[in-house]
Every structure is written in C-alpha cells, then in structure tokens.
Design an enzyme around this catalytic site. Sequence first.
Site, PDB file in Angstrom:
ATOM      1  N   GLU A   1     -14.811 -38.319  59.859  1.00 24.99           N
ATOM      2  CA  GLU A   1     -14.858 -36.702  60.483  1.00 24.99           C
ATOM      3  C   GLU A   1     -13.822 -36.139  60.272  1.00 24.99           C
ATOM      4  O   GLU A   1     -12.112 -36.477  59.482  1.00 24.99           O
ATOM      5  CB  GLU A   1     -16.199 -35.461  60.050  1.00 24.99           C
ATOM      6  CG  GLU A   1     -17.076 -36.620  59.998  1.00 24.99           C
ATOM      7  CD  GLU A   1     -18.317 -35.422  59.889  1.00 24.99           C
ATOM      8  OE1 GLU A   1     -18.622 -34.368  59.465  1.00 24.99           O
ATOM      9  OE2 GLU A   1     -19.272 -35.289  60.162  1.00 24.99           O
TER      10      GLU A   1
ATOM     11  N   GLU B   1     -21.373 -33.884  70.889  1.00 22.56           N
ATOM     12  CA  GLU B   1     -22.430 -33.544  69.485  1.00 22.56           C
ATOM     13  C   GLU B   1     -23.477 -32.536  70.730  1.00 22.56           C
ATOM     14  O   GLU B   1     -23.654 -31.415  69.525  1.00 22.56           O
ATOM     15  CB  GLU B   1     -21.953 -34.159  69.222  1.00 22.56           C
ATOM     16  CG  GLU B   1     -22.493 -33.217  67.634  1.00 22.56           C
ATOM     17  CD  GLU B   1     -21.911 -34.364  66.278  1.00 22.56           C
ATOM     18  OE1 GLU B   1     -21.868 -36.007  66.597  1.00 22.56           O
ATOM     19  OE2 GLU B   1     -22.111 -33.845  65.117  1.00 22.56           O
TER      20      GLU B   1
HETATM   21  C1  BGC Z   1     -19.569 -32.122  61.707  1.00 17.50           C
HETATM   22  C2  BGC Z   1     -20.280 -30.593  62.134  1.00 17.50           C
HETATM   23  C3  BGC Z   1     -20.334 -29.786  61.662  1.00 17.50           C
HETATM   24  C4  BGC Z   1     -22.037 -30.314  61.004  1.00 17.50           C
HETATM   25  C5  BGC Z   1     -22.474 -29.663  59.831  1.00 17.50           C
HETATM   26  C6  BGC Z   1     -21.057 -32.382  61.332  1.00 17.50           C
HETATM   27  O1  BGC Z   1     -20.723 -33.727  60.838  1.00 17.50           O
HETATM   28  O2  BGC Z   1     -19.525 -32.936  62.916  1.00 17.50           O
HETATM   29  O3  BGC Z   1     -19.614 -30.090  64.246  1.00 17.50           O
HETATM   30  O4  BGC Z   1     -20.254 -28.695  61.679  1.00 17.50           O
HETATM   31  O5  BGC Z   1     -21.544 -31.566  60.184  1.00 17.50           O
HETATM   32  O6  BGC Z   1     -23.258 -29.466  59.849  1.00 17.50           O
END
Ligand code: BGC
Length: 915
Positions: free
Chosen positions: A506, A775
């Site tokens: 990402e 996270e």
């Molecule tokens: C990301 C986030 C993001 C989210 C959306 C994830 O895969 O890492 O932090 O805000 O997707 O829900």
Amino acid sequence: MNLKPSFYMLMCIIVLCTSVSCKEQATIAEAQKLTISEGFENPLGFYDKTPSFSWQLPVSEGVLSQSAYQIVVASSPDLLPDNADLWNSKKQQTAQSTWVKYAGAALQSRQKVYWQVKYWDQDHESSKWSEISHFELGLLSNSDWKAKWIGLDTKREKVIGSQDNILHRPQYLRKGFELSNDVASARLYITAKGVFDVAINGEDVSDDVMPPGYTPYKVRIETITYDVTDLIESGQNTIGIEVAAGWHSGRLGWMKTYWSDTETPKVLAQLELIMKDGSREMILSDDTWKGTTNGPIRVSEIYDGETYDANLEMPNWTTNNFDDKTWESVNTFPLTNNIRLEPKRHTTVKTKIELATQEVVEKEGTAVFDLQQNMVGVPLLKVPMKKGQILKIRFAEKLSPDGTFYTENYRSAQSTNYYTASKDGVIEWMPKFTFHGFQYVELSGYDTSKTPSKDWVTGLVQYSDFEENGTFTSSHEKLNQLQSNIVWGLRGNFFDIPTDCPQRDERMGWTADAQVFAPASMFNADVYKFWASWMQSVGESQYDNGAVPWVVPDVLFNNKVSAGWGDACTIIPWKIYLRTGDKKILEENFETMKGWVKYHESVTKNYISKMGFFADWLQPLPENGDNKGDTSKSLIGTAFFAHSANLTAKTAKALGKNEEFEKYNSLYKSVAKAFENKFFKNGKVKDVAETQTSYLLALAFGLLSDENNANAKKHLLEKIAEADNHLRTGFLGTPLLSEVLDNTGEIDLMYKILFNETYPSWFYSINQGATTIWERWNSYSKKDGFNPQNMNSLNHYAYGAIGEWMYERIAGIAPLEAGYKTIRIAPVPKEPLTSAAASLNTPYGKVVSSWKIKEGKLTLDVTIPPNTTAKVIVPGVISNFNENVEMLSDKKENATFLVQPGTYQFTSKLESYEN
Ligand code: BGC
C-alpha cells in the site's frame, strides 16, 4: 578670525550626533529565523511567486512585542536596505510578524530575490536590519521548459514482476557536452516520470532520495532545482541520470493499479549555464542523449525491492572518461500542457538518521541483524562476499515467536534485495529506488568464512527532510515510549506523502489516516510545507462531483469515498490554520472544502447520509466481527457531513466571506438537528448500535442540543464503564476520545484510559514490545502471537493522534488564538505522573511548559516567546509566582495569569498528590 576649526567641529558634532541617534534608533537586536511561505529558509527552486514573509523577534531582555515592521525586497543584496527595487513595505504599524504577503513587483521564473526586515518594539525602538535572506524561483510554468522528455523503451524487454506486472529496467542516460567559456553559475532543472538520481562529472548532484516525489501525475509533476555551479568544469563535461519506475510506472496498491502501465519512465532535464562573460548556454534532455538498460540495477520496484549486479557496473559512466558507443539513442517525447510542471513545494526525502545494528544472530549461513527499532528506509551494507555470490537481503518488522521472519504482513510486497558480487572482498551497497519498513534485516549468500558483525548492516532512516519541532517527556517510561513510537510513526510514514504504512503493498496517502494524525505531527515536526503540498494533491484529486477519494494521489481511480476519509480536506487545513495562523492554507483549500460538502449533501436524504465505507475502521472487539466496527455508517456519514459543513463555515468566517459563513453555518445546524432527531433521543443513541464512537462524534462535533449533551455524556461514560474503562474506538473515534473527555471534565478517566496496560490500549502494544504505533490495538501479543489478519502493519501512525492531547493537556501547550499569538498553558497533572514537559517551536519562537510535583508541591516552569502573550492556568492552590505576571482570577485555586514573553516559575499545592 579663522572659522575653519569651528566648521569642522560642527561637522564632527553632526556626524557624531547622527551616528549616536542611529545607534539609539537601533539598539535592539535584529529579527531572526527569517522564512518565506510555509517556513522555507533561503530556498532554491522555490515554487511561490507571491510568497509571504515571517520572522521571529529575538529572545532578549526588553523585547516583548512588535509595534511595527518594515520589509525591503530587492533583486540584489547590494540594493538593501536603502534601494529596494522590488518592494518596500514602508513602516507598517502592526504586531504581525508572520505570513506577511509580498506585495511588490511581479516575480518570475529563475528570479533571485533578497530581503530583510526590521521591527519596532513595544517602546517604538527600532531594531537593526536583519541579515539578508534570499530565495530563487524555479521554473514556474511549462513554457519555461525547452527540454524534451527522454527515455528508452523499457517495455520492449517484457520483464515480468512478482505480480505478473511489467517491470521497467532502470535506465542510465548520459550526455557529454563542451563549454567554450568558464561558468559563473549553473542550475539544473530536472524531473522524471519515475524517480531519478543525477551526477555531473562523476559527482552526485544531491543526496535526495527518490526525487521528484509523488504527486497526482496526470495533473502535476514536481520539478527540482539544483545549484550545480561547482560541478561544472571548463571544456568537456558529462551529465548522467539514472531513472527507475518509482511510483509513476510501478504497480501500486493491493489491486495492482498503475498511474500508467503503458508509459515508460522518462527524464526531463534542463541545465542552464551563465558564463563568466555573461553569455548563456543550455544543455537540454533531447535526442542527442544516449542510454542503456544494461547497468547494474537490474530491477527496482517500490514494493518488491532492488536487484543489483556489480558485474554490470559501468565505472565512470557519468564522467568524460567513458565510451558510450554501444549505447542507444534515446527516444524523445514532447511536453504536454495537460500535465503541469511545478517546482516541488516541500522538501525531498533524505537519509535523516543512521541506526546501528544492536544484535546479530547467525544460523547456518543466514545472519539476522536486529536494529531494535522499527524504521523506514534502506540498509547500508558492508558485507564480505566472494565473486559470483548473490547476497539475498530480506526484511521484517518483527520475528515470529519461533525466530523466523514474519513477512505475512508485507502481503504481496516481496521486499527483497539481491546483490551479485563481481569480486572477492567487502561490498558496500545500499538500494537506491526502493524503501522498506523493517526492524530486522536477514542476509544470506555472503562469505561464510567470515563471522557476521554488527557493522555489516546500518539502517538508513529516510523521510521527507523536515526538522523535529517539539519535544515531550514525562516521568513515566511507557508514556515516553508512546511519544517515541509516535515520532517513529511520523518518521516512518512521511515519505514524500503521508502514508498509511510503509511496508506492505500500500504505502498510499490514505486520507483518514492523514486527518487523524496531522495535528500530532504538527507538534512533533516542522511539517507545514509537507501538509500544504499534500493538500494541493488532495484538491487536484477531487472528482468533478466533489468526491475526495480514499487515497491521495488517487491511483485507485475508483471514484469511491468514505466518511471520515474525504473529510481530510476540511479537517487538515483547519487544524493547520489553528497551529500556524496562516490563512493561505484556508484560501487554497476553500473550494475543495465546498465541493466536498456538496458531495456529502448529494448522498443524503433529509440531511441523513448514505455515505458508507470504512466507518470506525478497526474498532477493537466489534460485535459484528467486522473491521468496520459497530458504529452505524449512516450516523458516521451524517456526523462528518455536519462537521465538514461547520469547518467550511469557520473557514469562510476566517476568510471574511460572511455570506458563505451564513450558508455553511446554517447547513451545519440543519444537519446537526437532523442527526439528533434521527439517531438520538434525550441524548441516548436510538435505533442503531450504541457505541463509544457514536457518542464521541455527537459530542465532539457539537451535534446535540444543549440540554441533551449532559445525558449523552452520561451514556458515553456508561459505555466506557461497560468496557471496564477501556476504549472501544477505531480510526475515527479514537482521536475524539481525549478531546471529549477533557471538554466534559473527565480528565481522570482519560488518564485511566491512556494509562491502561491491558487490551485495548496504547500501552498494551508497548507491553508487547512496540517501537512504533501499530495498525491494530492487538497487532501482536506475546501470548497469542500475530493478529491472524495479514492486514497488520506494525507502523501505522493513526492511533498516534493521542500525541495532540499529550502536548496540549498533559504538558499543557495549546494555541488560544490561531498560530499561538496568544497561548494557553494549562497542564493537567494526574497520577501516575510526577512530571511532564513539552517544548514547541511556534511561529513566534519556542514555548516551554514543564511541571513537576514533589510532596504535593507543583512547580511549573513556563517560557513564552516574544510578540505573544499567554494565559497560564496553574493547577492546584497557587503558592508562589513571579511578580511581573498579572493574576486574572481572584481565587487561588486553578489561578489564571496573564503572562508576557519571558521565563517564569509558578508553584502551587496539589491536594490530589499530597498523600
Ligand atoms: C489502510 C488504512 C486505510 C484503510 C481504509 C487500509 O488498508 O492501511 O489505514 O485507512 O485501508 O480502510
């Protein structure tokens, strides 16, 4: 009678008087820290032809405030201060020392500008002129470019990557040129569709990492200016540029999207030379350049890593001493006007910190290096190898309990580098066009006759080149670790854009993550330019219907939105304004805000939102087992609709747009009313799940009628008690928790939640060994290992949002007025802390608030910078204070003082600490 002597005496007296009176006029120290626009010091290749000027008054006895200023701006330092040819502001009677807008002659691309300032203090004494600051503009428009995009056809080879994606082999492009004259000054204007590294005559032009950076490439590409005067030689010269795919031509995201999977990486370069005889020459990227893809970097990809073959090194290829006859001629491509080329408006990424390996473990030809800190960047390797060996370099944020590398959370990002040795001996290498998020580095394929040692691997920590701007420390080890984790989250995720995470497939500008962390980042680092630049990308990524996408730059192109995500476009500018006092951030983003509010409105019925999506993302212990948590999406959507309308109204007001203020303020009120009717009855959530976050949104965004606030608070406290005084909040609810509990007088409870050691809490991850913010509240536990979901970043700054409250309330530094012109010092000491301190560089200078408690006696030390005043609220019963502060309250308890610039100490008795 001879009159001569008395004439001379008279002259002497006049000269003496003039110099004395000059001296009298300028006895106070000059202004310092001169910056332009969002805090740039003497920038080169600057983007803004209508900059603003800021300065700080010196911390010196007697200088309290500014009563007037004068700015002079000229095209040469020799013209200053008396012959300013660009602008003379004249003496302006005002205290304003920040963000003064330039109002002189129009400035142009390449222009060099010099400026200085003087001020008059509170007694109307004039300062000396400051030192002269300067800036030089970059190429401001596409028409300044005479060069062409150049590159090779890197698709031809059909190199396929780990996800069946096309890989572009890095290109090596060069040109030799002869100068008939000596050079006086040389500027290299350069950019890439991809990422580049440039050298002239064998010397690196800069230590920038992966320039030009990441913007919405279909709209705007940033350009960089380098002063290369010292690298240019008389006669023959050579320029060499490496270009790799970077964000522009590589796969991005778990969906494998691209900015362009058809367009190959390219470079645009314009070397402009002014010769000693005044003549000018330009060396342009054009069809006279040659290139090859047979260089040592075989492939390089942001997620997958870099492969390097030292056998293919081309010694001296960026010098005159190289024969490129086997190289191909490059292809050229004209500039198009649909993509704007603009000077980069924040700082490039650089290697900022070097981390030494703390521990090495070797097992059967594989060595694991532990840096004991989760970090982002690349390793610097100094490893003994034998010719032909291939060194494999892997990364992990954490080891699995059995000691193996935990890489599930990298998902499809291979994050692996390879280095092939061309001879026996110690290689020295670092990857150039990729980056990794890691704490551990694993090496295999080295010379196993040697014992791995710590100096084989050094962690090069890379992030956008900003300075850290504040400090926070306390008597509590875990709170200090939390502060450190917040700062490491910042260092790890400000890699040209604000990223959600730095390690998996990402690393994108997720908008909610950005909006929840922006305020905490502003305390810890000088990131105004970083955010202003990204906000420009947000505006450029907005869809015609006003939708603000999930990620910016929007490489997903899916026209999808989420409440709490798109609202980054109202929340971030407003929060930045509060911390800087610069209305430019509001002016620049006002149209985007309005568009977004309109979009909100378009997905409502009777003001109730149908906007869905990520909701209170990653709320812990969801009853529905869903990452999106239990809070109603419609409730969240409606709450953010109201909040964005409110912030747009406040912005309109700050900008003096009264009609628009009325319009958005009344919209805010209507939405709030509809929100309350739909989702609440007498302050209690009805018809949808009753969650901590639903109360937090209602209370934080002011969505309930006054008579129901107290009830809502009561129900929030019940929900928290039900959770055994633990949070049950995800990305959207968590940042509101401290604000709401504080505003409703529940600071004790907030301390309790913050100092909780058990899941879910901030200290829980610290107890499990976190050195960054995770996270998930339970990304890993010593007992259960890793969270089974592979969406499990160990470097995700969102929950670091609590940093804002730590500065503002635990240490006690907050702006009372946008930009800290007036400051509030109001710490809230509570058990288990016995001390806390913060310092913050505000636009006016350094503010300090530091308290400690011993045997029930609180000592509060405060520093207030010149040209501001502060309201200091001393907790407890005041016992002692400096006589030159003004006590505003008549009670001794929580006494309030008006404080002028300077350093002060207050002491009080705090009953709660007496036992
Ligand atoms: C990301 C986030 C993001 C989210 C959306 C994830 O895969 O890492 O932090 O805000 O997707 O829900």
